[in-house]
Every structure is written in C-alpha cells, then in structure tokens.
Design an enzyme around this catalytic site. Sequence first.
Site, PDB file in Angstrom:
ATOM      1  N   ASP A 186       2.148  30.069   8.705  1.00 39.42           N
ATOM      2  CA  ASP A 186       2.247  31.524   8.738  1.00 39.42           C
ATOM      3  C   ASP A 186       1.358  32.159   7.672  1.00 39.42           C
ATOM      4  O   ASP A 186       0.759  33.208   7.905  1.00 39.42           O
ATOM      5  CB  ASP A 186       3.698  31.956   8.533  1.00 39.42           C
ATOM      6  CG  ASP A 186       3.871  33.458   8.655  1.00 39.42           C
ATOM      7  OD1 ASP A 186       3.590  34.002   9.736  1.00 39.42           O
ATOM      8  OD2 ASP A 186       4.274  34.092   7.662  1.00 39.42           O
ATOM      9  N   ASP A 218      -2.480  31.382   8.871  1.00 40.54           N
ATOM     10  CA  ASP A 218      -3.052  32.140   9.997  1.00 40.54           C
ATOM     11  C   ASP A 218      -3.543  33.518   9.538  1.00 40.54           C
ATOM     12  O   ASP A 218      -4.570  34.009  10.006  1.00 40.54           O
ATOM     13  CB  ASP A 218      -2.068  32.245  11.169  1.00 40.54           C
ATOM     14  CG  ASP A 218      -0.795  33.022  10.852  1.00 40.54           C
ATOM     15  OD1 ASP A 218      -0.658  33.565   9.747  1.00 40.54           O
ATOM     16  OD2 ASP A 218       0.095  33.066  11.737  1.00 40.54           O
ATOM     17  N   ASP A 269       2.182  36.957  15.604  1.00 39.32           N
ATOM     18  CA  ASP A 269       2.670  36.564  14.282  1.00 39.32           C
ATOM     19  C   ASP A 269       4.078  37.103  14.037  1.00 39.32           C
ATOM     20  O   ASP A 269       4.996  36.348  13.704  1.00 39.32           O
ATOM     21  CB  ASP A 269       1.699  37.064  13.210  1.00 39.32           C
ATOM     22  CG  ASP A 269       2.126  36.627  11.819  1.00 39.32           C
ATOM     23  OD1 ASP A 269       2.298  35.415  11.613  1.00 39.32           O
ATOM     24  OD2 ASP A 269       2.293  37.496  10.950  1.00 39.32           O
ATOM     25  N   ASP A 282       7.621  34.926  14.317  1.00 37.37           N
ATOM     26  CA  ASP A 282       8.348  34.830  13.051  1.00 37.37           C
ATOM     27  C   ASP A 282       9.825  35.157  13.240  1.00 37.37           C
ATOM     28  O   ASP A 282      10.701  34.422  12.778  1.00 37.37           O
ATOM     29  CB  ASP A 282       7.759  35.784  12.007  1.00 37.37           C
ATOM     30  CG  ASP A 282       6.574  35.196  11.278  1.00 37.37           C
ATOM     31  OD1 ASP A 282       6.239  34.021  11.520  1.00 37.37           O
ATOM     32  OD2 ASP A 282       5.974  35.924  10.457  1.00 37.37           O
TER      33      ASP A 282
END
Length: 201
Positions: free
Chosen positions: A65, A68, A85, A89
């Site tokens: 995370d 990226d 994203d 998440d």
Amino acid sequence: MLDTFFIRNLKQPLARLAKGLDALGVTANGITVVGFLFGILVLPALYFEMTFVALLLIVFNRAMDGLDGAVARIQGPTDLGGYLDITLDFIFYSAVVFGFALMNPAENALAASFLIFAFMGTGSSFLAFAIMAEKRNIERLDYGRKSLYFLGGLTEGTETILFLVLICLLPSYFSVLAYVFGAACLVTTATRLYAGYRTLS
C-alpha cells in the site's frame, strides 16, 4: 494521528524502491492488486488460527500500500489508481476483523461487528468529505499528494495497522482490543463530522 510522521520518514526509502520497480515496468495498480490478493488471504489464515501467517500477510499488504503510492507519484497518479487503493484498503481492513470473527465466533463475533460498525463511520466520514473537498478544490499536502483529500483523526492508517498487528500478536485479547479501538474510531468519526461541518458550512 501518526500518518504524517510516518509519511515523512518513509518517503525516501519508498521512493528509491519505486524507482527500481518503475524501471522494471511495474505499475502502481499492479502493486495495489497484488497487495490486496495476498492480503485477503488473512481470511483462511485466521479461520485456521494461523495468526503469525496473518501477521505476515498484513505487513506485506501494508508495505504494498505504501509502495503503490510511491510508484504512482513517479508514473503519475490516476483516478483509477486512487479508486482501487481506497476501496481495496477498506475491504482489507474489514476482512481482517471478520477473520477474527471466523476464528472464534462465540467470543469474537460481537466485538468484530462493533468494530466494523465503527469502521463504517470513519470510512464514510472520510470519503464523503473527500468528495466535497474535490468540489471545492481543497488540498492538504501534509499527507503528500493523494488522489483523495485525507481528513485526519485519532485513528488513521498508522493506528489501524498497529491495531491489526496487535490483535495478531494477542489474539486472545481480540474482543477487548476491538472494543477499545472501535471506541477510538467513533471519536474519529465525531471529530471528522465536526471538522466537516465547520469547513462546509
């Protein structure tokens, strides 16, 4: 609460790794998806009470995370990247909590339900304000350049990661820790609602 500190201190190491991955042709969205696919394996890991494996998967997912975003800053952030994203998440965070409910439904299910309820508050207050911030061209650069406006609070990403690590290390205390962290999430929701009301009114 701790996100800006970690963003400042991890920015350079992540940027160096990101340059190497970009040179290899690795995309930010690819990292996001791979991180999620590994991360979602916490569900079977926790169901079979393999908390150490779950911990490794959580660490890997959170590392991806961070990576990226660093790659996206080199290649150029995209709306799709931001969408993937944040969506993945939230699914991942809830999956870890649900995994503990699967591990021991009798002792953990109610606490897990409460925490996911609290996550709905932090998530919706975060995303709803991000939409309004975009309409009003409001930026907050102390979190770095993001696809979405990051509205802070008592329980941000760093605190959530620390909580997920802690429940893997102390699985027998999941219920107590979930209630405490859930209460902190409700405080975050309240402060975000207040900040949003002050800003948008």
